[in-house]
Design a protein around this motif. Sequence first.
Motif, PDB file in Angstrom:
ATOM      1  N   ALA A 101       0.834  -1.205   0.000  1.00  0.00           N
ATOM      2  CA  ALA A 101       0.000   0.000   0.000  1.00  0.00           C
ATOM      3  C   ALA A 101       0.871   1.257   0.000  1.00  0.00           C
ATOM      4  CB  ALA A 101      -0.930  -0.010   1.214  1.00  0.00           C
ATOM      5  N   PHE A 102       1.907   1.259   0.815  1.00  0.00           N
ATOM      6  CA  PHE A 102       2.813   2.412   0.874  1.00  0.00           C
ATOM      7  C   PHE A 102       3.536   2.597  -0.450  1.00  0.00           C
ATOM      8  CE2 PHE A 102       6.950   4.334   2.178  1.00  0.00           C
ATOM      9  CZ  PHE A 102       6.444   5.560   2.563  1.00  0.00           C
ATOM     10  N   ALA A 103       3.903   1.473  -1.093  1.00  0.00           N
ATOM     11  CA  ALA A 103       4.577   1.545  -2.387  1.00  0.00           C
ATOM     12  C   ALA A 103       3.659   2.149  -3.442  1.00  0.00           C
ATOM     13  CB  ALA A 103       5.029   0.157  -2.818  1.00  0.00           C
ATOM     14  N   VAL A 104       2.392   1.747  -3.443  1.00  0.00           N
ATOM     15  CA  VAL A 104       1.432   2.294  -4.411  1.00  0.00           C
ATOM     16  C   VAL A 104       1.297   3.803  -4.232  1.00  0.00           C
ATOM     17  CG1 VAL A 104      -1.001   2.364  -5.075  1.00  0.00           C
ATOM     18  CG2 VAL A 104       0.122   0.162  -4.706  1.00  0.00           C
ATOM     19  N   VAL A 154       5.001  10.020  -7.072  1.00  0.00           N
ATOM     20  CA  VAL A 154       6.150  10.326  -7.931  1.00  0.00           C
ATOM     21  C   VAL A 154       5.690  10.591  -9.364  1.00  0.00           C
ATOM     22  CG1 VAL A 154       8.238   9.361  -8.970  1.00  0.00           C
ATOM     23  CG2 VAL A 154       7.833   9.098  -6.521  1.00  0.00           C
ATOM     24  N   VAL A 155       4.774   9.773  -9.868  1.00  0.00           N
ATOM     25  CA  VAL A 155       4.267   9.956 -11.232  1.00  0.00           C
ATOM     26  C   VAL A 155       3.539  11.288 -11.364  1.00  0.00           C
ATOM     27  CG1 VAL A 155       2.616   9.100 -12.941  1.00  0.00           C
ATOM     28  CG2 VAL A 155       4.128   7.498 -11.754  1.00  0.00           C
ATOM     29  N   LEU A 156       2.689  11.611 -10.403  1.00  0.00           N
ATOM     30  CA  LEU A 156       1.952  12.880 -10.451  1.00  0.00           C
ATOM     31  C   LEU A 156       2.908  14.071 -10.388  1.00  0.00           C
ATOM     32  CD1 LEU A 156      -1.111  12.096  -8.148  1.00  0.00           C
ATOM     33  CD2 LEU A 156      -1.071  12.263 -10.645  1.00  0.00           C
ATOM     34  N   LEU A 157       3.944  13.960  -9.557  1.00  0.00           N
ATOM     35  CA  LEU A 157       4.926  15.044  -9.467  1.00  0.00           C
ATOM     36  C   LEU A 157       5.655  15.220 -10.798  1.00  0.00           C
ATOM     37  CD1 LEU A 157       6.504  17.134  -7.809  1.00  0.00           C
ATOM     38  CD2 LEU A 157       8.044  15.289  -7.089  1.00  0.00           C
ATOM     39  N   ALA A 158       6.044  14.095 -11.414  1.00  0.00           N
ATOM     40  CA  ALA A 158       6.741  14.158 -12.700  1.00  0.00           C
ATOM     41  C   ALA A 158       5.841  14.777 -13.773  1.00  0.00           C
ATOM     42  CB  ALA A 158       7.190  12.764 -13.119  1.00  0.00           C
ATOM     43  N   LEU A 159       4.562  14.392 -13.795  1.00  0.00           N
ATOM     44  CA  LEU A 159       3.625  14.953 -14.774  1.00  0.00           C
ATOM     45  C   LEU A 159       3.447  16.454 -14.564  1.00  0.00           C
ATOM     46  CD1 LEU A 159       0.876  12.165 -14.871  1.00  0.00           C
ATOM     47  CD2 LEU A 159       2.572  12.712 -16.636  1.00  0.00           C
ATOM     48  N   ALA A 185       8.871  15.525   3.319  1.00  0.00           N
ATOM     49  CA  ALA A 185       8.327  14.323   2.685  1.00  0.00           C
ATOM     50  C   ALA A 185       9.186  13.099   2.973  1.00  0.00           C
ATOM     51  CB  ALA A 185       8.191  14.536   1.176  1.00  0.00           C
ATOM     52  N   THR A 186      10.511  13.260   2.844  1.00  0.00           N
ATOM     53  CA  THR A 186      11.392  12.126   3.118  1.00  0.00           C
ATOM     54  C   THR A 186      11.361  11.754   4.603  1.00  0.00           C
ATOM     55  OG1 THR A 186      13.279  13.652   3.332  1.00  0.00           O
ATOM     56  CG2 THR A 186      12.953  12.586   1.191  1.00  0.00           C
ATOM     57  N   GLY A 187      11.229  12.751   5.473  1.00  0.00           N
ATOM     58  CA  GLY A 187      11.159  12.473   6.906  1.00  0.00           C
ATOM     59  C   GLY A 187       9.938  11.643   7.260  1.00  0.00           C
ATOM     60  N   ILE A 188       8.768  12.016   6.719  1.00  0.00           N
ATOM     61  CA  ILE A 188       7.536  11.275   6.994  1.00  0.00           C
ATOM     62  C   ILE A 188       7.618   9.875   6.408  1.00  0.00           C
ATOM     63  CG2 ILE A 188       5.056  11.177   6.505  1.00  0.00           C
ATOM     64  CD1 ILE A 188       5.028  14.234   6.653  1.00  0.00           C
ATOM     65  N   GLY A 189       8.152   9.769   5.181  1.00  0.00           N
ATOM     66  CA  GLY A 189       8.283   8.457   4.551  1.00  0.00           C
ATOM     67  C   GLY A 189       9.200   7.532   5.328  1.00  0.00           C
ATOM     68  N   TYR A 220      10.675  -8.213   0.948  1.00  0.00           N
ATOM     69  CA  TYR A 220      11.602  -7.215   0.416  1.00  0.00           C
ATOM     70  C   TYR A 220      12.190  -7.615  -0.935  1.00  0.00           C
ATOM     71  CZ  TYR A 220      11.335  -5.182   5.072  1.00  0.00           C
ATOM     72  OH  TYR A 220      10.885  -4.625   6.238  1.00  0.00           O
ATOM     73  N   SER A 221      12.070  -8.895  -1.282  1.00  0.00           N
ATOM     74  CA  SER A 221      12.585  -9.339  -2.579  1.00  0.00           C
ATOM     75  C   SER A 221      11.518  -9.301  -3.672  1.00  0.00           C
ATOM     76  CB  SER A 221      13.145 -10.765  -2.465  1.00  0.00           C
ATOM     77  OG  SER A 221      12.121 -11.680  -2.117  1.00  0.00           O
ATOM     78  N   GLN A 222      10.298  -8.907  -3.323  1.00  0.00           N
ATOM     79  CA  GLN A 222       9.238  -8.825  -4.324  1.00  0.00           C
ATOM     80  C   GLN A 222       9.560  -7.725  -5.336  1.00  0.00           C
ATOM     81  OE1 GLN A 222       6.534 -10.947  -4.534  1.00  0.00           O
ATOM     82  NE2 GLN A 222       7.624 -12.036  -2.911  1.00  0.00           N
ATOM     83  N   PRO A 223       9.488  -8.017  -6.633  1.00  0.00           N
ATOM     84  CA  PRO A 223       9.849  -7.023  -7.654  1.00  0.00           C
ATOM     85  C   PRO A 223       9.110  -5.701  -7.518  1.00  0.00           C
ATOM     86  CG  PRO A 223       9.587  -9.189  -8.644  1.00  0.00           C
ATOM     87  CD  PRO A 223       9.142  -9.322  -7.223  1.00  0.00           C
ATOM     88  N   PHE A 224       7.843  -5.756  -7.095  1.00  0.00           N
ATOM     89  CA  PHE A 224       7.060  -4.529  -6.981  1.00  0.00           C
ATOM     90  C   PHE A 224       7.600  -3.606  -5.897  1.00  0.00           C
ATOM     91  CE2 PHE A 224       3.374  -2.024  -5.486  1.00  0.00           C
ATOM     92  CZ  PHE A 224       2.992  -1.435  -6.688  1.00  0.00           C
ATOM     93  N   LEU A 225       8.255  -4.189  -4.873  1.00  0.00           N
ATOM     94  CA  LEU A 225       8.748  -3.393  -3.753  1.00  0.00           C
ATOM     95  C   LEU A 225      10.198  -2.949  -3.910  1.00  0.00           C
ATOM     96  CD1 LEU A 225       7.185  -5.315  -0.723  1.00  0.00           C
ATOM     97  CD2 LEU A 225       6.325  -3.275  -1.856  1.00  0.00           C
ATOM     98  N   VAL A 226      10.916  -3.535  -4.862  1.00  0.00           N
ATOM     99  CA  VAL A 226      12.325  -3.194  -5.043  1.00  0.00           C
ATOM    100  C   VAL A 226      12.535  -1.707  -5.345  1.00  0.00           C
ATOM    101  CG1 VAL A 226      14.340  -3.543  -6.527  1.00  0.00           C
ATOM    102  CG2 VAL A 226      13.088  -5.507  -5.637  1.00  0.00           C
ATOM    103  N   PRO A 227      11.743  -1.094  -6.271  1.00  0.00           N
ATOM    104  CA  PRO A 227      11.933   0.348  -6.490  1.00  0.00           C
ATOM    105  C   PRO A 227      11.737   1.174  -5.228  1.00  0.00           C
ATOM    106  CG  PRO A 227      10.631  -0.603  -8.258  1.00  0.00           C
ATOM    107  CD  PRO A 227      10.754  -1.657  -7.201  1.00  0.00           C
ATOM    108  N   MET A 228      10.790   0.755  -4.366  1.00  0.00           N
ATOM    109  CA  MET A 228      10.567   1.492  -3.124  1.00  0.00           C
ATOM    110  C   MET A 228      11.775   1.379  -2.199  1.00  0.00           C
ATOM    111  SD  MET A 228       7.496   1.286  -0.314  1.00  0.00           S
ATOM    112  CE  MET A 228       8.113  -0.220   0.426  1.00  0.00           C
ATOM    113  N   GLU A 229      12.438   0.210  -2.204  1.00  0.00           N
ATOM    114  CA  GLU A 229      13.637   0.046  -1.396  1.00  0.00           C
ATOM    115  C   GLU A 229      14.729   1.013  -1.848  1.00  0.00           C
ATOM    116  OE1 GLU A 229      14.708  -1.595   1.184  1.00  0.00           O
ATOM    117  OE2 GLU A 229      12.779  -2.519   1.620  1.00  0.00           O
ATOM    118  N   ILE A 230      14.863   1.151  -3.166  1.00  0.00           N
ATOM    119  CA  ILE A 230      15.869   2.073  -3.701  1.00  0.00           C
ATOM    120  C   ILE A 230      15.502   3.517  -3.354  1.00  0.00           C
ATOM    121  CG2 ILE A 230      16.912   2.954  -5.828  1.00  0.00           C
ATOM    122  CD1 ILE A 230      16.486   0.118  -6.999  1.00  0.00           C
ATOM    123  N   MET A 231      14.209   3.835  -3.454  1.00  0.00           N
ATOM    124  CA  MET A 231      13.750   5.183  -3.098  1.00  0.00           C
ATOM    125  C   MET A 231      13.952   5.448  -1.610  1.00  0.00           C
ATOM    126  SD  MET A 231      10.312   5.271  -5.452  1.00  0.00           S
ATOM    127  CE  MET A 231       9.780   6.905  -4.942  1.00  0.00           C
TER     128      MET A 231
END
Length: 289
Positions: A146-149, A155-160, A188-192, A221-232
């Motif tokens: 849910a947090f990843a979504v 991020v997408v809305l900010l980029a748009l 934002a990073t602090g809350i995240g 943590y190894s789920q592909p959907f969550l990997v980008p969030m780990e990097i973020m």
Amino acid sequence: MEASGITIPGADRLIWYFMRVSGVLLIVLAGGHLFITHYLNIPAETVFDFVAQRWSNPYWRTFDWLLLMTALWHGVLGLRYSIQDYLRSPAARTVGFALMWALGFVFLALGTVTIFTFDAAAAAANQGPLADAMWIAQTIGISLYAFAVVTYVAVVLLALWIIRSLISGQVPIYSGGPGQYAWALHRATGIGVLFFLLVHIIDISLIGLGQQLYDESVAFYSQPFLVPMEIMLVGAVVYHILNGIRVISIDFTKEGYRRERVTFAIVMLLTLLLTLPSAWIILRAEFFS
């Protein structure tokens, strides 16, 4: 500090200094922990045996407890500023502050008990009262999804918004200039990072219930959907630390104030450069190994 007419003399200044002092400590504590779990290793490798070996040394237990206490209260008291900014009514602020303090004490107690009462042999036997309660690990996994979504959509809305502003010939800068971006990103990073810390405290507390249950939660943590969030997350922690140093330099030196725009650019560049190695390590381990 003021809430519902209650004033504690000097509390605001005390918290202000605590945020700076704890921020300096977290350069070593949080930075060191991040280096171990996201550079030397990857999150999916921090399984039961990894933690059990680490906590067999009392110095590592002390290090992790200091990290817990410092990071938790730095985040919780940082949340106080958002409560003051966004909750206008006295009643809402009172509830917000009450939840803030409850959050801090409950999670500090949970983390402290987990670190100092952990028995590797007992946990490895998987005979605890909740050792087979895999629904707990599943709940943690759902919260991460849910947090990843939410993160990805934001991020997408900010980029748009940035692309649309540039196409229309408008520079996407607030009236306050780059300093406003630095402030917004810091909050934002602090809350995240605080949200992830709270989930991680619950996650790590499962280790005392049983090896299988804990390893089940780490497997997410190894789920592909969550990997980008780990990097973020790595980028968020790195940015928060670097911008915290920048804020301290502005607070205590004249040069910091005069060069705040330049230092913000440096912080952004260093955040990117320091995040890329971790991103490569995580992606290589999860997708190319």
